[in-house]
Design an enzyme around this catalytic site. Structure first.
Site, PDB file in Angstrom:
ATOM      1  N   LYS A 122       0.804  -1.211   0.000  1.00 51.54           N
ATOM      2  CA  LYS A 122       0.000   0.000   0.000  1.00 51.54           C
ATOM      3  C   LYS A 122       0.845   1.272   0.000  1.00 51.54           C
ATOM      4  O   LYS A 122       0.429   2.319   0.499  1.00 51.54           O
ATOM      5  CB  LYS A 122      -0.982   0.019   1.181  1.00 51.54           C
ATOM      6  CG  LYS A 122      -1.901  -1.192   1.206  1.00 51.54           C
ATOM      7  CD  LYS A 122      -2.547  -1.469  -0.159  1.00 51.54           C
ATOM      8  CE  LYS A 122      -3.497  -0.362  -0.586  1.00 51.54           C
ATOM      9  NZ  LYS A 122      -4.021  -0.594  -1.977  1.00 51.54           N
ATOM     10  N   GLY A 140      -6.521   6.552  -2.565  1.00 56.94           N
ATOM     11  CA  GLY A 140      -5.272   7.060  -3.115  1.00 56.94           C
ATOM     12  C   GLY A 140      -4.959   8.476  -2.684  1.00 56.94           C
ATOM     13  O   GLY A 140      -4.219   9.194  -3.361  1.00 56.94           O
ATOM     14  N   ARG A 161      -8.610   2.250  -3.808  1.00 59.84           N
ATOM     15  CA  ARG A 161      -9.652   2.759  -2.911  1.00 59.84           C
ATOM     16  C   ARG A 161      -9.729   4.283  -3.025  1.00 59.84           C
ATOM     17  O   ARG A 161     -10.466   4.814  -3.824  1.00 59.84           O
ATOM     18  CB  ARG A 161      -9.381   2.329  -1.463  1.00 59.84           C
ATOM     19  CG  ARG A 161     -10.539   2.566  -0.501  1.00 59.84           C
ATOM     20  CD  ARG A 161     -10.188   2.079   0.900  1.00 59.84           C
ATOM     21  NE  ARG A 161      -9.126   2.843   1.518  1.00 59.84           N
ATOM     22  CZ  ARG A 161      -9.327   3.906   2.288  1.00 59.84           C
ATOM     23  NH1 ARG A 161     -10.555   4.337   2.518  1.00 59.84           N
ATOM     24  NH2 ARG A 161      -8.304   4.563   2.826  1.00 59.84           N
ATOM     25  N   TYR A 203       5.433   8.449  -2.568  1.00 56.70           N
ATOM     26  CA  TYR A 203       4.075   8.519  -3.108  1.00 56.70           C
ATOM     27  C   TYR A 203       3.588   9.963  -3.101  1.00 56.70           C
ATOM     28  O   TYR A 203       2.925  10.421  -4.039  1.00 56.70           O
ATOM     29  CB  TYR A 203       3.156   7.639  -2.248  1.00 56.70           C
ATOM     30  CG  TYR A 203       1.725   7.597  -2.712  1.00 56.70           C
ATOM     31  CD1 TYR A 203       1.366   6.874  -3.844  1.00 56.70           C
ATOM     32  CD2 TYR A 203       0.724   8.263  -2.008  1.00 56.70           C
ATOM     33  CE1 TYR A 203       0.048   6.820  -4.268  1.00 56.70           C
ATOM     34  CE2 TYR A 203      -0.599   8.212  -2.426  1.00 56.70           C
ATOM     35  CZ  TYR A 203      -0.928   7.481  -3.555  1.00 56.70           C
ATOM     36  OH  TYR A 203      -2.231   7.434  -3.977  1.00 56.70           O
ATOM     37  N   HIS A 216       6.956  -6.938  -2.610  1.00 57.26           N
ATOM     38  CA  HIS A 216       6.836  -6.411  -1.255  1.00 57.26           C
ATOM     39  C   HIS A 216       7.793  -7.152  -0.315  1.00 57.26           C
ATOM     40  O   HIS A 216       7.807  -6.870   0.877  1.00 57.26           O
ATOM     41  CB  HIS A 216       5.418  -6.637  -0.714  1.00 57.26           C
ATOM     42  CG  HIS A 216       4.344  -5.952  -1.491  1.00 57.26           C
ATOM     43  ND1 HIS A 216       4.461  -4.676  -2.004  1.00 57.26           N
ATOM     44  CD2 HIS A 216       3.087  -6.365  -1.835  1.00 57.26           C
ATOM     45  CE1 HIS A 216       3.345  -4.337  -2.621  1.00 57.26           C
ATOM     46  NE2 HIS A 216       2.508  -5.345  -2.546  1.00 57.26           N
ATOM     47  N   GLY A 257       1.725   2.409  -2.923  1.00 62.52           N
ATOM     48  CA  GLY A 257       1.385   2.996  -4.199  1.00 62.52           C
ATOM     49  C   GLY A 257       1.732   2.137  -5.399  1.00 62.52           C
ATOM     50  O   GLY A 257       1.426   2.486  -6.529  1.00 62.52           O
ATOM     51  N   SER A 301      -4.458   2.714   4.669  1.00 68.06           N
ATOM     52  CA  SER A 301      -4.726   2.043   3.398  1.00 68.06           C
ATOM     53  C   SER A 301      -4.601   0.529   3.549  1.00 68.06           C
ATOM     54  O   SER A 301      -5.410  -0.238   3.015  1.00 68.06           O
ATOM     55  CB  SER A 301      -3.753   2.546   2.332  1.00 68.06           C
ATOM     56  OG  SER A 301      -4.021   1.961   1.086  1.00 68.06           O
ATOM     57  N   SER A 332      -1.241   7.267 -15.664  1.00 67.74           N
ATOM     58  CA  SER A 332      -0.899   6.550 -14.434  1.00 67.74           C
ATOM     59  C   SER A 332      -1.444   7.240 -13.191  1.00 67.74           C
ATOM     60  O   SER A 332      -1.077   6.885 -12.070  1.00 67.74           O
ATOM     61  CB  SER A 332       0.628   6.412 -14.309  1.00 67.74           C
ATOM     62  OG  SER A 332       1.253   7.694 -14.311  1.00 67.74           O
TER      63      SER A 332
END
Length: 279
Positions: free
Chosen positions: A66, A237, A235, A179, A94, A68, A124, A213
C-alpha cells in the site's frame, strides 16, 4: 489485453478464490520471522529466490504494501518461465529487502523504491487487509493499528522495511521516490523515473504518462488491468487520509515509533514526516 496481463489476472482471481475457502488461521506462512500470504508465497517461492539470476537490464520495483505500487510477487516457483522472458524484464515485490536475491546487487540491477508515509500506509493497509480474501481481516482499526505498529502484519514491519532500504540510500543503481511527491507533481516524478532508467521524454510524453498513471485513471481502468482485484486495490489514493481514524494517542504512538526507528536517517527525511504526519 495482452496474454501476460490475462495470466496475471487469472493468477490473482485464482488466489482470491482459493483464499476464500481457507480457514483464517491458515492464510499466512512465516519465513525468517516475517508473515506472508500463502496464496502468493511459499517455501518453494523463497527457495526459487535464492537461485534467481538477475540480468543487468532487469527492472525491479520495491515497496511495502500500500505504498502505491502494484501487488505482484517478485519470483515464483515457475523460475524456468522467468528465465525465458525477453529483456527488459520488470518485477515488483513487497518482500523484505534482505530476502532479495544477491544477483540483484551483483549485477547492478536498477531498483525503484516507492515509499509512502507510515500513517497513510497503515490506513490504506487496514482497508486492504479487510477486503483482500488472502489476508487476515481485523475487527477494528485499533486492532490493526497495534498489529501494524509492532510488525505483526503480512510482509512484516513497515519500519524494518524502511530501515533496510535506508542502508542502500546512496547506491547508484537505486532510486527512492515517495508517493506524496508523485501526487504533488506527477509530471516531474515521471521525468525523474524516466531519467533514472535511461529514457528521454518530452514534456508532452511525460504528461501523457502521468495522466495515464494517475490514481483516478488507474481506478477507472482497474477491472481491465486487474480484474476483480482492481476493486480491492484501488480505494482512495489520497494523502492525509490518516487524520480520519487516528486517535491522539495513536498519533503519539506512531510519532514515537518513527522517532525511534527512522528519525535522523536519509529516508526518514525524505518521507517528510513533519509535513505529512502531523495534524
Amino acid at each position: 489485453m495482452t496474454t501476460a496481463r490475462k495470466k496475471i489476472i487469472e493468477r490473482l482471481d485464482q488466489a482470491m478464490a482459493a483464499a476464500e475457502k481457507m480457514d483464517p488461521g491458515d492464510l499466512l506462512c512465516s519465513y525468517k520471522g516475517v508473515w506472508y500470504p500463502v496464496t502468493h508465497c511459499s517455501a518453494e517461492t523463497f527457495k526459487a529466490l535464492e537461485s534467481f539470476e538477475a540480468r543487468s537490464d532487469d527492472v525491479l520495483l520495491v515497496g511495502y504494501p500500500k505504498s502505491g505500487e502494484y501487488i505482484v510477487f517478485f519470483a515464483s516457483s515457475k523460475n524456468s518461465r522467468i528465465k525465458k522472458l525477453s529483456s527488459r524484464r520488470v518485477f515488483a515485490t513487497h518482500v523484505f529487502p534482505p530476502m532479495l536475491p544477491t544477483s540483484i546487487f551483483k549485477n547492478n540491477v536498477k531498483i525503484l523504491v516507492l515509499i509512502r508515509n507510515p500513517k497513510d500506509t497503515a490506513v490504506s493497509y487496514f482497508h486492504f487487509s479487510n477486503s483482500m480474501p488472502s489476508l487476515p481481516s481485523f475487527k477494528t482499526w485499533d486492532e490493526f493499528f497495534n498489529a501494524f505498529l509492532n510488525g505483526k502484519v503480512s510482509w512484516g514491519s513497515y519500519f524494518d522495511h524502511i530501515i533496510e532500504c535506508n542502508k542502500h540510500f546512496d547506491d547508484g543503481n537505486i532510486m527512492f521516490i515517495t508517493y506524496e511527491e508523485l501526487k504533488e507533481n506527477p509530471n516531474l516524478g515521471v521525468k525523474k523515473i524516466a531519467e533514472f532508467f535511461g529514457f528521454s521524454l518530452t514534456d508532452e510524453e511525460s504528461q501523457t504518462v502521468a495522466d495515464r498513471s494517475s490514481f483516478q485513471t488507474m481506478k477507472e481502468n482497474s477491472h481491465k488491468t486487474h480484474g476483480a482485484f482492481g476493486n480491492i486495490l484501488f480505494r482512495k489514493g489520497s494523502v492525509s487520509d490518516w487524520k480520519n481514524p487516528f486517535t491522539e494517542a495513536q498519533n503519539q504512538e506512531m510519532d514515537k515509533k518513527f522517532e525511534a526507528s527512522l528519525a535522523g536517517t536519509k529516508l526518514g527525511a525524505k518521507i517528510k514526516y513533519g509535513v505529512y504526519c502531523k495534524a
